[in-house]
Design an enzyme around this catalytic site. Structure first.
Site, PDB file in Angstrom:
ATOM      1  N   GLY A 123      53.975 112.988  20.321  1.00  0.00           N
ATOM      2  CA  GLY A 123      54.622 111.749  20.396  1.00  0.00           C
ATOM      3  C   GLY A 123      54.482 111.096  22.149  1.00  0.00           C
ATOM      4  O   GLY A 123      52.960 111.096  21.764  1.00  0.00           O
ATOM      5  N   GLU A 124      55.599 110.308  22.829  1.00  0.00           N
ATOM      6  CA  GLU A 124      55.042 109.396  23.507  1.00  0.00           C
ATOM      7  C   GLU A 124      54.245 108.536  24.326  1.00  0.00           C
ATOM      8  O   GLU A 124      53.627 107.891  24.804  1.00  0.00           O
ATOM      9  CB  GLU A 124      54.258 110.697  24.871  1.00  0.00           C
ATOM     10  CG  GLU A 124      55.145 111.617  24.760  1.00  0.00           C
ATOM     11  CD  GLU A 124      54.909 112.833  25.969  1.00  0.00           C
ATOM     12  OE1 GLU A 124      53.305 112.344  26.527  1.00  0.00           O
ATOM     13  OE2 GLU A 124      54.370 113.780  26.521  1.00  0.00           O
ATOM     14  N   GLY A 125      53.726 108.087  22.587  1.00  0.00           N
ATOM     15  CA  GLY A 125      52.750 107.144  22.158  1.00  0.00           C
ATOM     16  C   GLY A 125      51.334 107.362  22.313  1.00  0.00           C
ATOM     17  O   GLY A 125      50.466 106.322  22.454  1.00  0.00           O
TER      18      GLY A 125
END
Length: 347
Positions: A312-314
């Protein structure tokens, strides 16, 4: 109600784009996915010479009330602010990849159950200190949902005004794979069981408990034909803000690089609000969360990478960016048969 005027890209332009790509000094189709990306960039910017400018990463963080009462995550809620501090101090995966690829990174407090001091990269857009427990009531009020969408749109508009035309979205929120699974089920009409994965690392027993809990949540609320009601019932503030951010970015004709499971759940809601948002999206990767490939199939989307990511997190979006840059560079800088004095074998 937030409304977004998203203009569909001009598909009649594809013939001219294809002609330019096919007249580069290469066999037709030999750059594969790069040619598809280049075509998309041309369509989004309505030009045969697209330029990517000031890539932006917005990481939205928020807490989820369900985590306080049910074991839907292997991590306690305290991890959300701890990871936000890691973002703010520059130590997370998304920090290093954004630094590597020249992204402007902002961390948005959408609704973390903690009050942060001022940091240069922090944007305080807190709606509340986490959502409510959606096992007994909607995660957020209608007003909060609309406020989250509106605030995110304002953040995107500010980045665009400063020169950015390419944007990505990351997230942090313990419990947000549960929200994403519920939203996925609501939009795609797939059973909740097929939409749920292990998230940050649940055991098989934990996964079984998660399925049972979220099945009851879905039965309690039902599934609405109104995407905003589903977002209100099941979403996190970070998920709602990503939805608003995506819609605003598409309205501004920015190129959207979509990350993994959580970000794509926001896009599922966004495209129910306005289908034209999909014209502006590139899909960075397919994650190792089991529902993500099903989301992409539902959207008829082709991911650029398959690296078994699930952070996640980009991070997937940031890692895919150099490939998108390569598509921009070849269509602008690679010689044509005419300019290079090379015989076109297609003639």
């Amino acid at each position: 109600m937030n409304t977004f005027k998203i203009t569909p890209t001009n598909k009649e332009f594809i013939k001219k784009i294809t002609h330019k790509i096919n007249n580069k000094t290469k066999p037709i189709g030999s750059l594969g996915t790069l040619e598809i990306i280049a075509q998309k960039l041309c369509l989004i910017q309505d030009t045969l010479a697209p330029k990517l400018s000031k890539p932006t990463m917005l990481v939205f963080a928020a807490d989820h009330g369900i985590v306080n009462n049910y074991p839907v995550s292997s991590c306690p809620q305290e991890v959300t602010p701890q990871m936000v501090f890691n973002f703010l101090e520059g130590g997370a995966g998304i920090n290093v990849f954004c630094n590597q690829h020249g992204f402007d990174l902002s961390v948005i407090d959408a609704g973390v159950n903690f009050d942060f001091e001022n940091y240069d990269v922090l944007i305080n857009a807190k709606i509340a200190k986490g959502t409510k427990d959606y096992s007994v009531e909607p995660a957020m009020t209608k007003e909060q949902c609309e406020q989250a969408i509106k605030k995110a749109g304002e953040i995107v508009a500010d980045k665009h005004a400063k020169g950015s035309n390419v944007i990505s979205f990351g997230e942090m929120g313990i419990g947000n794979t549960s929200s994403a699974s519920l939203l996925m089920s609501a939009v795609t009409k797939q059973s909740i069981e097929t939409c749920i994965g292990k998230g940050a690392g649940l055991t098989d027993e934990g996964l079984a408990n998660k399925i049972a809990i979220l099945t009851k949540v879905q039965e309690f609320h039902g599934v609405s034909e109104n995407p905003l009601e589903n977002l209100q019932n099941f979403g996190g503030f970070e998920v709602a803000m990503m939805t608003g951010a995506m819609l605003k970015a598409a309205e501004l004709k920015m190129t959207l690089i979509i990350d993994g499971f959580i970000a794509t759940s926001s896009l599922l809601v966004a495209q129910e609000i306005n289908k034209n948002v999909l014209d502006y999206c590139l899909f960075s990767h397919v994650s190792n969360e089991q529902g993500h490939i099903k989301m992409l199939d539902f959207l008829n989307a082709t991911p650029i990478l398959h690296l078994n990511l699930r952070l996640g997190e980009g991070t997937g979006a940031a890692i895919a960016y150099p490939i998108i840059q390569s598509a921009e560079i070849f269509i602008n800088q690679m010689a044509s048969f005419e300019s290079a004095g090379v015989v076109n074998p297609a003639d």
